[in-house]
Design a protein around this motif. Structure first.
Motif, PDB file in Angstrom:
ATOM      1  N   HIS A   9       1.004  -1.071  -0.187  1.00  0.00           N
ATOM      2  CA  HIS A   9      -0.043  -0.088  -0.035  1.00  0.00           C
ATOM      3  C   HIS A   9       0.985   1.192   0.007  1.00  0.00           C
ATOM      4  O   HIS A   9       1.625   1.665   0.896  1.00  0.00           O
ATOM      5  CB  HIS A   9      -0.772  -0.158   1.150  1.00  0.00           C
ATOM      6  N   LEU A  10       0.935   2.115  -1.069  1.00  0.00           N
ATOM      7  CA  LEU A  10       1.728   3.001  -1.468  1.00  0.00           C
ATOM      8  C   LEU A  10       0.813   4.314  -1.147  1.00  0.00           C
ATOM      9  O   LEU A  10      -0.276   4.337  -1.527  1.00  0.00           O
ATOM     10  CB  LEU A  10       2.190   2.866  -2.798  1.00  0.00           C
ATOM     11  N   ALA A  11       1.479   5.436  -0.754  1.00  0.00           N
ATOM     12  CA  ALA A  11       1.165   6.834  -0.662  1.00  0.00           C
ATOM     13  C   ALA A  11       2.256   7.592  -1.344  1.00  0.00           C
ATOM     14  O   ALA A  11       3.049   7.473  -1.530  1.00  0.00           O
ATOM     15  CB  ALA A  11       0.958   7.393   0.641  1.00  0.00           C
ATOM     16  N   ILE A  12       1.612   8.750  -2.295  1.00  0.00           N
ATOM     17  CA  ILE A  12       2.522   9.606  -2.951  1.00  0.00           C
ATOM     18  C   ILE A  12       2.255  11.226  -2.722  1.00  0.00           C
ATOM     19  O   ILE A  12       0.871  11.395  -2.609  1.00  0.00           O
ATOM     20  CB  ILE A  12       2.169   9.323  -4.337  1.00  0.00           C
ATOM     21  N   ALA A  24       1.681   7.388 -10.437  1.00  0.00           N
ATOM     22  CA  ALA A  24       0.670   6.149 -10.052  1.00  0.00           C
ATOM     23  C   ALA A  24       0.631   5.113 -11.094  1.00  0.00           C
ATOM     24  O   ALA A  24       0.510   3.945 -10.885  1.00  0.00           O
ATOM     25  CB  ALA A  24      -0.614   6.787  -9.594  1.00  0.00           C
ATOM     26  N   SER A  28       2.131   1.382 -10.834  1.00  0.00           N
ATOM     27  CA  SER A  28       1.167   0.300 -10.960  1.00  0.00           C
ATOM     28  C   SER A  28       1.251  -0.589 -12.086  1.00  0.00           C
ATOM     29  O   SER A  28       1.200  -2.049 -11.849  1.00  0.00           O
ATOM     30  CB  SER A  28      -0.379   0.681 -11.041  1.00  0.00           C
ATOM     31  N   VAL A  34       1.441  -3.189  -6.134  1.00  0.00           N
ATOM     32  CA  VAL A  34       1.365  -1.864  -5.387  1.00  0.00           C
ATOM     33  C   VAL A  34       0.078  -1.568  -5.599  1.00  0.00           C
ATOM     34  O   VAL A  34      -0.560  -1.592  -6.795  1.00  0.00           O
ATOM     35  CB  VAL A  34       2.483  -0.860  -6.086  1.00  0.00           C
ATOM     36  N   ARG A  35      -0.448  -1.030  -4.364  1.00  0.00           N
ATOM     37  CA  ARG A  35      -1.867  -0.264  -4.645  1.00  0.00           C
ATOM     38  C   ARG A  35      -1.448   1.196  -4.070  1.00  0.00           C
ATOM     39  O   ARG A  35      -1.285   1.248  -2.842  1.00  0.00           O
ATOM     40  CB  ARG A  35      -2.746  -1.080  -3.727  1.00  0.00           C
ATOM     41  N   VAL A  36      -2.097   2.161  -4.736  1.00  0.00           N
ATOM     42  CA  VAL A  36      -1.862   3.556  -4.460  1.00  0.00           C
ATOM     43  C   VAL A  36      -3.185   3.790  -3.536  1.00  0.00           C
ATOM     44  O   VAL A  36      -4.115   3.878  -3.853  1.00  0.00           O
ATOM     45  CB  VAL A  36      -1.922   4.507  -5.514  1.00  0.00           C
ATOM     46  N   ARG A  37      -2.909   4.037  -1.983  1.00  0.00           N
ATOM     47  CA  ARG A  37      -3.940   4.176  -1.273  1.00  0.00           C
ATOM     48  C   ARG A  37      -4.462   5.658  -1.240  1.00  0.00           C
ATOM     49  O   ARG A  37      -5.721   5.709  -1.200  1.00  0.00           O
ATOM     50  CB  ARG A  37      -3.593   3.639   0.084  1.00  0.00           C
ATOM     51  N   TRP A  38      -3.599   6.676  -1.123  1.00  0.00           N
ATOM     52  CA  TRP A  38      -3.837   7.841  -1.232  1.00  0.00           C
ATOM     53  C   TRP A  38      -2.649   8.929  -1.704  1.00  0.00           C
ATOM     54  O   TRP A  38      -1.589   8.480  -1.690  1.00  0.00           O
ATOM     55  CB  TRP A  38      -4.348   8.391   0.416  1.00  0.00           C
ATOM     56  N   VAL A  39      -3.231   9.965  -2.054  1.00  0.00           N
ATOM     57  CA  VAL A  39      -2.214  10.997  -2.621  1.00  0.00           C
ATOM     58  C   VAL A  39      -2.350  12.092  -1.754  1.00  0.00           C
ATOM     59  O   VAL A  39      -3.397  12.503  -1.272  1.00  0.00           O
ATOM     60  CB  VAL A  39      -2.387  11.113  -4.320  1.00  0.00           C
TER      61      VAL A  39
END
Length: 224
Positions: A9-12, A24, A28, A34-39
């Protein structure tokens, strides 16, 4: 690392919406796990989200060129209060220019925004609890620390923040942190219970904290 079904779970955090979307998409594509959870679009937003338990992720990818504050400052604020979240810095400028300050701020490494292969490799390594190899930063050899070690170093360094408070406010915070009820604090300091609440509110606001629990935690950490 917070992993479910082998997902990372990744944040950017980057103030450029186009860059955010591009990163993102590329990440991906190259790293299906990888799952982009929030930015986040600013340093303040990144700090707020990173310190919120409801937004827990396995790694934060943090740009060094944010509009509201330097990326190193956002990194330091997060790391001083969070010893679990791995932080990977990124920049479009020279890595050597930022290496030393990024390491001092508590990140686990830094990569170039245009080095997509290196970026993906670094995300995998740092999310797994590792740090990037040593590199040169100015006149020194820069070693990156683990999130836990950097947190211990910075939380002590941030202890003097309590000196931002007046002597009376510090007295109230100290007694409150020692589990004294407001009525007891008021009696000991010969002030009203309402004044106790006002002093605690003032301390919380002055130190940029969001709850009484954070205020108590900061006071005890500063006693280390």
């Amino acid at each position: 690392m917070h992993v479910g079904n082998n997902a990372i779970h990744l944040a950017i955090a980057d103030n450029d919406e186009i860059v955010l979307r591009g990163l993102a998409a590329i990440i991906s594509q190259q790293l299906p796990q990888v799952r982009v959870r929030w930015v986040a679009h600013s340093g303040h937003e990144a700090i707020e989200r990173a310190l919120d338990p409801l937004n827990r992720v396995g790694i934060l990818l943090l740009d060094m060129s944010l509009e509201d504050m330097p990326g190193t400052e956002a990194c330091r604020r997060i790391r001083s209060r969070n010893g679990m979240l791995p932080i990977l810095a990124m920049t479009a400028f020279s890595l050597n220019q930022y290496a030393a300050t990024v390491a001092d701020a508590g990140a686990q490494g830094i990569v170039g925004k245009d080095d997509f292969n290196g970026l993906c490799q670094a995300i995998t390594a740092v999310a797994a609890g590792g740090v990037l190899p040593a590199m040169t930063g100015g006149m020194r050899n820069v070693l990156f620390e683990s999130a836990q070690y950097a947190h211990k170093r910075l939380r002590v360094a941030d202890g003097p923040n309590l000196t931002l408070l007046t002597e009376r406010v510090r007295q109230v915070v100290e007694l409150y942190a020692q589990a004294n009820k407001p009525a007891v604090i008021a009696l000991r300091l010969k002030i009203t219970p309402g004044s106790v609440k006002t002093h605690l509110d003032r301390a919380q606001k002055r130190l940029g904290l969001s709850s009484r629990a954070e205020l108590v935690d900061l006071w005890w950490r500063c006693q280390v």
